[in-house]
Write an enzyme that holds these catalytic residues in place. Structure first.
Site, mmCIF file in Angstrom:
data_model
loop_
_atom_site.group_PDB
_atom_site.id
_atom_site.type_symbol
_atom_site.label_atom_id
_atom_site.label_comp_id
_atom_site.label_asym_id
_atom_site.label_seq_id
_atom_site.Cartn_x
_atom_site.Cartn_y
_atom_site.Cartn_z
ATOM 1 N N CYS A 2 36.140 71.398 -6.413
ATOM 2 C CA CYS A 2 36.236 72.830 -6.217
ATOM 3 C C CYS A 2 34.840 73.416 -6.151
ATOM 4 C CB CYS A 2 37.074 73.469 -7.315
ATOM 5 S SG CYS A 2 36.848 72.734 -8.940
ATOM 6 N N ARG A 27 34.719 71.854 0.999
ATOM 7 C CA ARG A 27 35.024 70.994 -0.144
ATOM 8 C C ARG A 27 36.524 70.904 -0.412
ATOM 9 N NH1 ARG A 27 30.499 70.566 -3.742
ATOM 10 N NH2 ARG A 27 31.867 70.570 -5.566
ATOM 11 N N TRP A 76 40.834 73.286 -6.599
ATOM 12 C CA TRP A 76 41.742 72.251 -6.114
ATOM 13 C C TRP A 76 42.444 71.713 -7.348
ATOM 14 C CZ3 TRP A 76 40.431 66.697 -4.106
ATOM 15 C CH2 TRP A 76 41.553 66.179 -3.478
ATOM 16 N N ASN A 100 34.400 73.589 -13.096
ATOM 17 C CA ASN A 100 34.664 72.378 -12.322
ATOM 18 C C ASN A 100 34.690 71.197 -13.280
ATOM 19 O OD1 ASN A 100 34.614 73.801 -9.975
ATOM 20 N ND2 ASN A 100 32.703 72.939 -9.203
ATOM 21 N N GLY A 101 35.529 70.206 -12.996
ATOM 22 C CA GLY A 101 35.583 69.014 -13.838
ATOM 23 C C GLY A 101 36.922 68.868 -14.528
ATOM 24 N N GLU A 482 38.750 45.736 6.663
ATOM 25 C CA GLU A 482 38.250 47.104 6.668
ATOM 26 C C GLU A 482 36.851 47.174 7.279
ATOM 27 O OE1 GLU A 482 37.872 51.269 5.861
ATOM 28 O OE2 GLU A 482 39.520 49.896 6.277
ATOM 29 N N LYS A 486 35.844 49.443 10.534
ATOM 30 C CA LYS A 486 34.784 50.448 10.549
ATOM 31 C C LYS A 486 33.838 50.225 11.731
ATOM 32 C CE LYS A 486 35.971 53.064 7.444
ATOM 33 N NZ LYS A 486 37.300 52.765 7.991
ATOM 34 N N GLU A 489 35.599 51.268 14.914
ATOM 35 C CA GLU A 489 35.882 52.700 15.020
ATOM 36 C C GLU A 489 34.679 53.507 15.489
ATOM 37 O OE1 GLU A 489 39.208 54.070 11.813
ATOM 38 O OE2 GLU A 489 37.291 53.423 10.981
ATOM 39 N N HIS A 505 41.899 28.009 12.254
ATOM 40 C CA HIS A 505 43.148 28.069 12.997
ATOM 41 C C HIS A 505 43.049 28.976 14.220
ATOM 42 C CE1 HIS A 505 45.392 25.774 10.021
ATOM 43 N NE2 HIS A 505 44.772 26.488 9.092
ATOM 44 N N LYS A 604 41.573 62.417 12.546
ATOM 45 C CA LYS A 604 41.508 62.200 11.099
ATOM 46 C C LYS A 604 42.882 61.949 10.514
ATOM 47 C CE LYS A 604 39.451 61.778 7.233
ATOM 48 N NZ LYS A 604 38.641 60.571 7.027
#
Length: 609
Positions: A2, A27, A76, A100-101, A482, A486, A489, A505, A604
């Site tokens: 936040c 954010r 948030w 925040n936190g 992954e 990346k 992409e 193989h 996205k």
């Protein structure tokens, strides 16, 4: 995740705070609010609203605020739903606070304060801080904040205003970002530089334990030992775009660097070191189903599917439950055998991935209990699942996922230990070891972040190759998938990920001097096997880039390029190897001149089939 903005000076605080919050919209947030110290009446006026800042503007459009000091916040939700009464600022009899936190001991403090007669209006941990500060207030707001923060366990950055001390704002931080902006006849506090960069270029970066007193013409800082200290001012020469990216070249680069923080935020409040327990109260309603489940089906797409493959290893090891991992678009059209003894686990960053959502709805119709790992509060998946574990990664602007992946693995790691607890497949000693190992991840990731320039130099040597093979074994096999994804992409280089044992193989036929092989070869139970795979590549004149454990001179002599990472458990090596492959893909793409944050043809969030 936040945003905080605080202002004291001679200008209209309302305008400055709203402008600052707008600059922090990237954010992510679900509600917002302001607390303004009315100069003529010397009272705090508070306004809060759910949704976007335009709702807050509409709510206050007819109000004439006569204020030169105030605090603002975008929230948030972590504790409590996104509602106006859970939104910040929180008020306690003449003072207002934004936070925040996550406060880990808030329930204990809430009980103590309730016993003293304090009445809580929200479901948040943040309101506890406001009442706690008021409980110590005896004219000196600085001393009250100092005493209150000494009792807090967890992460926090706070800004506080008080009717009894209208000439100052108190700001404090511990393990949660907060910067101070030094202006001419005005001063600021904010959770991030872009919030107030249009008003000042001079910033002070608070350290953990610092408490600051902001007046319009001065800033005083006291350290964790309550001693007055001087912190250096830094001049920030960023343009507006750079400010939003916090000085990084691209959002993807910024988000790679945010991963230690994101993992830390995802872990906050979820564990007890004293009892060696993972706490997931959000799963209470389905804990019985989780305890008795015969199988778990993990369903996801793309990067989230790779996280699910890592999760399979973790859940089967920790909880002793069979796990299947499926691609959502295929799962929907299988004659899947499901019943009430199967747990369906959806993994999705956005919570709106069409195939994953459809697969979950199908599983619900067949009687499965449903669980989600998601980054977006209030998303379709999070609303429809029976239980949700949130990744506190914050907004991910770059299309190629980075911190969403590592926080998803964090959640799966925690879920594995949690299942081990309730299914009695892990004893206290094992839980303690694995929890401590997980808590060490952010620091070890920081170490790997320092390899940025080293990996960039390796990328310079290999960016012009047209084909890559990524190899890994056991837990690092999904990381190889992954890493290849990346590179595909964002650099548009053809790359394939494979379990290293499968190389013989088929892919071994492709090995020659024109196809580098990126191998994840850190120490593990299958280390000798991966060494054999590297030797097979070298015997065919192949090129090998490898991640290795520090001081592994044996492999260093066999490879064309190595990136060493700290020695750690196989489970934690997943996080560290991931950072290396992210950096490699990022630098290849950047050096090739590609649009790193918005690669061609990709979106996205895939909200269509």
């Amino acid at each position: 995740m936040c945003g905080i903005v605080a202002y004291i000076g001679e200008k209209n605080a309302y305008d400055i705070l709203l402008e600052g919050l707008e600059r922090l919209e990237y954010r992510g947030y679900d509600s917002a609010g302001l607390a303004l110290l009315d100069k003529s009446e010397n009272i705090i006026k508070t306004v809060r609203s759910v949704g976007k800042l335009k709702n807050l503007r509409e709510k206050t459009s007819s109000t004439d605020f006569n204020s030169k000091a105030g605090i603002g916040h975008t929230r948030w939700a972590t504790h409590g739903k996104p509602t106006s009464y859970n939104a910040h600022p929180h008020v306690s009899k003449g003072l207002a606070l934004v936070h925040n936190g996550i406060i880990e001991n808030y329930l204990q403090l809430k009980k103590e304060l309730t016993d003293k007669g304090y009445v809580f209006q929200s479901e948040t941990d943040s309101e506890v801080i406001a009442h706690l500060i008021h409980s110590y207030l005896n004219g000196d707001i600085l001393e009250a904040v100092r005493k209150a923060t000494n009792k807090l366990n967890g992460a926090f950055s706070v800004a506080v205003i008080s009717e009894d001390n209208p000439d100052r704002i108190i700001a404090a931080r511990n393990d949660s970002p907060l910067v101070l902006g030094a202006g001419d006849g005005e001063n600021f506090a904010a959770s991030d530089i872009p919030a107030v960069l249009s008003h000042t270029r001079n910033f002070i970066f608070m350290e953990d334990g610092d408490i600051a007193v902001l007046r319009k013409d001065s800033i005083e800082i006291y350290d964790k030992n309550h001693k007055k200290v001087e912190r250096d001012k830094k001049y920030i020469d960023w343009n507006p775009v750079m400010a939003e990216k916090a000085g990084f070249r691209h959002f993807m680069q910024k988000e790679i660097y945010e991963q230690p923080r994101a993992v830390t935020d995802t872990l906050r409040g979820k564990y007890s070191l004293e009892e060696s327990l993972i706490r997931l109260p959000e799963l209470d309603e389905i804990s019985g189903a989780l305890k008795d489940a015969s199988r778990i089906h993990i369903v996801a797409c793309g990067t989230s599917w790779h996280a699910g493959l890592v999760g399979k290893f973790l859940l089967e090891k920790f909880a002793g439950v069979p796990v299947e991992v499926d691609i959502a678009s295929e799962y929907r059209y299988r004659d899947t055998i499901l019943d009430e003894n199967v747990i369906f686990l959806a993994i999705t960053q956005s919570g709106e991935t069409a195939d994953t959502l459809a697969a979950m709805r199908m599983a619900k119709k067949k009687g499965c209990s449903t669980l989600a790992i998601c980054n977006v509060l209030g998303s379709s998946v999070s609303r429809e699942a029976d239980g949700v574990i949130y990744t506190h990664a914050g907004p991910e602007i770059g299309v190629a996922s980075t911190k969403a992946f590592t926080t998803q693995i964090t959640c799966l790691y925690m879920l594995g230990i949690y299942l081990g607890q309730i299914r009695n497949t892990m004893n206290e000693k094992s839980r303690s070891e694995y929890i401590h190992s997980l808590l060490g991840v952010p620091e070890q990731m920081e170490y790997v972040l320092n390899k940025d320039s080293e990996i960039e130099n390796i990328a310079k040597d290999f960016k012009d190759y047209k084909d890559f093979l990524f190899l890994g074994r056991h837990l690092n096999y999904p990381v190889a998938l992954e890493g290849a994804l990346k590179l595909k992409e964002i650099s548009y280089i053809h790359a394939e990920g494979y379990p290293a044992g499968e190389m013989k193989h088929g892919p071994i036929a492709l090995i020659d001097e024109n196809m580098p092989v990126f191998t994840l070869a850190t120490k593990s139970r299958v280390y000798d096997k991966i060494v054999s795979n590297i030797e097979e590549v070298k015997a065919r004149d192949g090129i090998v880039i490898a991640t290795v454990t520090e001081n592994d001179t044996h492999l260093a002599d066999k490879c064309d390029a190595v990136i060493s990472i700290p020695g750690t458990s196989e489970e934690v090596s997943v996080f560290l190897n991931t950072v290396v492959t992210q950096f490699f893909a990022y630098h290849c793409a950047r050096l090739l001149g590609n649009d790193v944050d918005q690669p061609r043809n990709l979106a996205k969030s895939v909200t269509v089939e």
